[in-house]
Design a protein around this motif. Structure first.
Motif, PDB file in Angstrom:
ATOM      1  N   ASP A 188       0.826  -1.215   0.000  1.00  0.00           N
ATOM      2  CA  ASP A 188       0.000   0.000   0.000  1.00  0.00           C
ATOM      3  C   ASP A 188       0.861   1.266   0.000  1.00  0.00           C
ATOM      4  O   ASP A 188       0.455   2.300  -0.539  1.00  0.00           O
TER       5      ASP A 188
ATOM      6  N   ASP B  12      -3.219  -8.413  -3.388  1.00  0.00           N
ATOM      7  CA  ASP B  12      -4.337  -7.692  -2.757  1.00  0.00           C
ATOM      8  C   ASP B  12      -4.190  -6.188  -2.989  1.00  0.00           C
ATOM      9  O   ASP B  12      -5.165  -5.488  -3.294  1.00  0.00           O
TER      10      ASP B  12
ATOM     11  N   GLU C 128      -6.766  -3.844  -5.140  1.00  0.00           N
ATOM     12  CA  GLU C 128      -7.455  -2.765  -4.430  1.00  0.00           C
ATOM     13  C   GLU C 128      -7.072  -1.389  -4.976  1.00  0.00           C
ATOM     14  O   GLU C 128      -7.917  -0.501  -5.115  1.00  0.00           O
TER      15      GLU C 128
END
Length: 316
Positions: free
Chosen positions: A160, A192, A196
């Protein structure tokens, strides 16, 4: 001043050589084997050429010295894929009739038979860092506690950080050893983030946790995709190989990784690394040893004992 990757890699190699020079004879903490009635515990790690496992070994010995209640034999293998080497280490510990084995397996399935053999010989077994295959353990009727971090969640956390730096960007993944559960979980965590954050995943390949292999694999990736903006590396050793390519080609590519070994610190401060994930390997080993002692003393410990992790950035 930023150190060159070559200098860093030379330092890592030199340190590894010092550790590996003692391989073949385990290094013992807290005195001779079983002195004073102390139980003997084996700590079996992966590659001692990897700074992460050098730190794990050091932390484990310091922990045992503080406890003063057991004798520790710490050993590792020469490279990340030396599964046969780990099997031989487990067999040696069984032959020595140790009271417990704490193991970070190089392969989640290939080591199951060995730890089952140890368990059925009456030796307490604790799994750290890399999860053994739960289905294989269940099929063998053996319950082995796991002490380690949530690799999928941790990989997403550092992923992220990259996603924020290159919004909607083009990225690649450097995977770990395909036979290791933590390699799969880290890949899943990176994916992931990709899903996302709506990143474009250009390629995903293994470099088996190794710096030199990562240098070659990422070099080929960058040749095929010169527009790469970010790299999700499954460990710092591979990140070092990636960074060497970036420096040689003066590429504008950002990197995130996992392990927080000392060799990546200058690249966190000066780029191109944005973040790494500290999984506190030395603490994991200590926690695993504590669980082993609980089992030796007749306490029941089962399931996954999650350990801490923390994202490390230049400002951290």
């Amino acid at each position: 001043m930023q150190r060159s990757t070559g200098t860093v890699l030379a330092a890592v190699t030199a340190a590894a050589a010092l550790v590996l020079s003692g391989c073949g004879t385990e290094q013992t903490a807290s005195g001779p084997a079983d002195s004073g009635g102390k139980p003997k515990v084996c700590l079996i790690m992966k590659s001692l050429a990897n700074e992460y496992f050098q730190q794990m070994q050091k932390g484990a010995k310091e922990h045992v010295d503080k406890l003063g209640t057991l004798d520790l034999q710490a050993a590792g293998i020469q490279n990340e894929t030396d599964v046969d080497g780990q099997i031989a280490l487990v067999d040696k510990c069984i032959t020595q009739q140790v009271r417990a084995i704490v193991i970070a397996p190089a392969d989640s399935k290939a080591l199951v038979q060995s730890v089952v053999k140890a368990s059925k010989a009456g030796i307490k077994v604790v799994n750290i860092d890399v999860a053994l295959d739960p289905d294989a353990l269940k099929a063998a009727g053996v319950d082995i506690p796991l002490v380690g971090p949530d690799n999928r969640a941790g990989a997403k956390q550092v992923g992220d950080v990259l996603a924020k730096a290159v919004p909607g960007g083009k990225v690649v993944i450097l995977e770990g050893n395909p036979g290791a559960d933590n390699a799969l979980q880290r890949k899943n965590g990176f994916n992931d983030t990709v899903a996302e954050a709506k990143l474009t995943l250009l390629d995903s390949k293994t470099a088996h946790w190794e710096t030199d292999e990562a240098y070659t694999v990422f070099g080929n990736m960058l040749t095929a995709h010169p527009d790469i903006q970010g790299v999700l590396a499954s460990n710092d050793s591979m990140a070092l190989g990636v960074i060497k390519v970036i420096q040689e080609r003066s590429a504008n590519v950002k990197v995130v990784s996992i392990d927080n070994i000392p060799a990546v610190t200058p690249f966190l401060k000066n780029g191109p690394m944005l973040a790494t994930l500290d999984q506190y390997g030395s603490e994991q080993a200590g926690d695993g040893i504590d669980v082993a002692m609980q089992l030796i003393n007749g306490q029941a410990v089962t399931g996954w004992q999650k350990t801490r992790m923390n994202v490390v950035t230049a400002g951290a």
